[in-house]
Design a protein around this motif. Structure first.
Motif, short mmCIF file in Angstrom:
data_model
loop_
_atom_site.label_atom_id
_atom_site.label_comp_id
_atom_site.label_asym_id
_atom_site.label_seq_id
_atom_site.Cartn_x
_atom_site.Cartn_y
_atom_site.Cartn_z
N LEU A 145 6.94 -6.74 -2.27
CA LEU A 145 7.71 -5.98 -3.41
C LEU A 145 8.19 -4.61 -3.08
N GLU A 146 9.32 -3.94 -3.54
CA GLU A 146 9.65 -2.56 -3.11
C GLU A 146 8.77 -1.61 -3.62
N TYR A 147 8.36 -0.81 -2.96
CA TYR A 147 7.71 0.53 -3.52
C TYR A 147 7.62 1.48 -2.45
N GLN A 148 8.38 2.75 -2.74
CA GLN A 148 8.43 3.70 -2.21
C GLN A 148 7.79 5.06 -3.06
N ILE A 149 6.68 5.63 -2.26
CA ILE A 149 5.83 6.41 -3.14
C ILE A 149 6.69 7.60 -3.56
N GLY A 150 6.48 7.93 -4.78
CA GLY A 150 7.29 9.14 -5.41
C GLY A 150 8.82 8.72 -5.78
N GLN A 151 9.22 7.55 -5.44
CA GLN A 151 10.71 7.56 -5.61
C GLN A 151 10.56 6.01 -6.87
N GLN A 152 9.68 5.31 -6.69
CA GLN A 152 9.54 4.06 -7.68
C GLN A 152 8.58 3.93 -8.41
N GLN A 153 8.37 3.05 -9.34
CA GLN A 153 7.51 2.89 -10.14
C GLN A 153 6.22 1.95 -9.39
N TRP A 154 5.02 2.03 -9.70
CA TRP A 154 4.15 1.21 -9.31
C TRP A 154 4.59 -0.20 -9.42
N PRO A 155 4.33 -1.06 -8.22
CA PRO A 155 5.14 -2.37 -8.44
C PRO A 155 4.39 -3.55 -9.10
N THR A 156 3.18 -3.44 -9.36
CA THR A 156 2.37 -4.34 -10.12
C THR A 156 1.14 -4.02 -10.81
N ALA A 157 0.66 -4.32 -11.65
CA ALA A 157 -0.60 -3.99 -12.65
C ALA A 157 -1.63 -5.05 -12.44
N ASP A 158 -1.30 -6.52 -12.14
CA ASP A 158 -2.03 -7.51 -12.30
C ASP A 158 -2.87 -7.84 -10.85
N ILE A 159 -3.61 -6.95 -10.66
CA ILE A 159 -4.13 -6.93 -9.48
C ILE A 159 -5.64 -6.42 -9.20
N ASP A 160 -6.67 -6.94 -8.60
CA ASP A 160 -7.99 -6.79 -8.22
C ASP A 160 -8.37 -5.70 -7.18
N VAL A 161 -7.29 -5.62 -6.16
CA VAL A 161 -7.75 -5.13 -4.90
C VAL A 161 -6.41 -4.27 -4.55
N VAL A 162 -6.50 -2.85 -4.25
CA VAL A 162 -5.47 -2.18 -3.32
C VAL A 162 -5.96 -2.13 -1.79
N PHE A 163 -5.11 -2.81 -0.93
CA PHE A 163 -5.43 -2.52 0.45
C PHE A 163 -4.41 -1.64 1.14
N SER A 164 -4.77 -0.70 1.89
CA SER A 164 -3.68 0.28 2.65
C SER A 164 -4.15 0.66 4.05
N ALA A 165 -3.73 0.34 5.13
CA ALA A 165 -4.02 0.81 6.40
C ALA A 165 -2.98 1.51 7.20
N ASN A 166 -3.95 2.46 7.72
CA ASN A 166 -2.80 3.65 8.53
C ASN A 166 -1.59 3.96 7.69
N THR A 167 -1.95 4.32 6.42
CA THR A 167 -0.96 4.94 5.62
C THR A 167 -0.88 6.49 5.04
N LEU A 168 -2.21 6.82 5.08
CA LEU A 168 -2.29 8.13 4.57
C LEU A 168 -2.01 9.18 5.37
N HIS A 169 -2.03 9.03 6.72
CA HIS A 169 -1.80 10.15 7.88
C HIS A 169 -0.21 10.00 8.11
N ILE A 170 0.30 8.77 7.75
CA ILE A 170 1.76 8.86 8.01
C ILE A 170 2.64 9.36 6.62
N ILE A 171 2.33 9.52 5.63
CA ILE A 171 3.10 10.05 4.50
C ILE A 171 2.66 11.61 4.18
#
Length: 202
Positions: free
Chosen positions: A85-111
Motif C-alpha cells: 500500500l502507498e503510505y508516505q508519512i505526513g503526506q497520505q492518510q493511514w493506509p488501513t485500520a483492519d490490523i492487529d499489529v504494526v511492524f516497522s524496522a529501521n525507520t525511526l532514525h531515517i525519517i
C-alpha cells in the motif's frame, strides 16, 4: 522499459533471524493481520512471511519503493504477503485500520523527528485498543548512545541528512503513551539494537 532489479539490503540479511525469534515469541496468536510500515526492499516481508504463516503481512512504503518490493513478492509467491500500500508519512492518510499489529524496522532514525511524531499520531488516531506496535532499531537512553558504534552511526546518518538520527527511547515512549500505547517489552537485540513492543490500551 528497463526491467526492475531486485533490491537487496545487507542489514536486512544480518538482522532478520534475530527479529524473527522475537516475533515468533510475541506474535503467537492463531491468526494476525500485520501492517509493515516502511517495507523498504521487501526482504523482511518475504523472510518473515515464510516463517510466520499465521500472519497476513501487508507491506507498505512510498510509491518509489513499490517496484522493488513487488519484485521480491512476485518471486516468493506467498499468498499471505500482500502487495504494498502507498503510505508516505505526513503526506497520505493511514493506509488501513483492519490490523492487529504494526511492524516497522529501521525507520525511526531515517525519517525526521517531526515525521516520527506524525507516524505515532497516525497510529493513535487509526488503531483500535489491543493493537500492538513493534519497533526495531537503535535508540538512545537518557540521551546516551548504547555503544560507540551507534554514536558513529548517528554521525553518519546526520551527514547524509541532518534530520536523520537515532531517537531517544524516552521521547518515543512518551509520545506513544500520549496516544494510548503502553510499553510491554524493551528487548536487547544484536548489534546494539532494540525491539520495543507497545500495546494500545485506549
Amino acid at each position: 522499459m528497463k526491467p526492475v532489479e531486485k533490491p537487496f539490503s545487507p542489514a536486512c540479511e544480518r538482522n532478520q533471524q534475530a527479529i524473527l525469534a522475537v516475533l515468533q515469541e510475541v506474535l503467537q496468536d492463531a491468526e494476525l493481520q500485520l501492517l509493515e510500515v516502511g517495507s523498504g526492499t521487501g526482504q523482511h516481508a518475504v523472510f518473515f512471511g515464510r516463517h510466520l504463516p499465521n500472519i497476513t503481512w501487508q507491506t507498505s512504503d512510498v510509491a518509489d519503493n513499490h517496484a522493488g518490493i513487488n519484485k521480491w513478492l512476485d518471486e516468493a509467491q506467498l499468498k499471505h504477503v500482500l502487495p504494498p500500500l502507498e503510505y508516505q508519512i505526513g503526506q497520505q492518510q493511514w493506509p488501513t485500520a483492519d490490523i492487529d499489529v504494526v511492524f516497522s524496522a529501521n525507520t525511526l532514525h531515517i525519517i525526521s523527528i517531526e515525521l516520527v511524531q506524525q507516524l505515532i499520531d497516525d497510529m493513535g488516531k487509526n488503531l483500535q485498543a489491543g493493537t500492538r506496535v513493534v519497533f526495531y532499531g537503535p535508540f538512545k537512553y537518557q540521551g546516551a548512545f548504547t555503544s560507540e558504534s551507534n554514536a558513529q552511526f548517528d554521525l553518519w546518518l546526520k551527514d547524509i541528512d541532518p534530520q536523520r538520527g537515532i531517537r531517544d527511547f524516552e521521547t518515543i515512549k512518551l509520545w506513544m503513551g500520549k496516544q494510548g500505547f503502553i510499553l510491554q517489552q524493551d528487548i536487547n537485540m544484536p548489534a546494539n539494537n532494540q525491539v520495543l513492543l507497545f500495546e494500545k490500551h485506549k
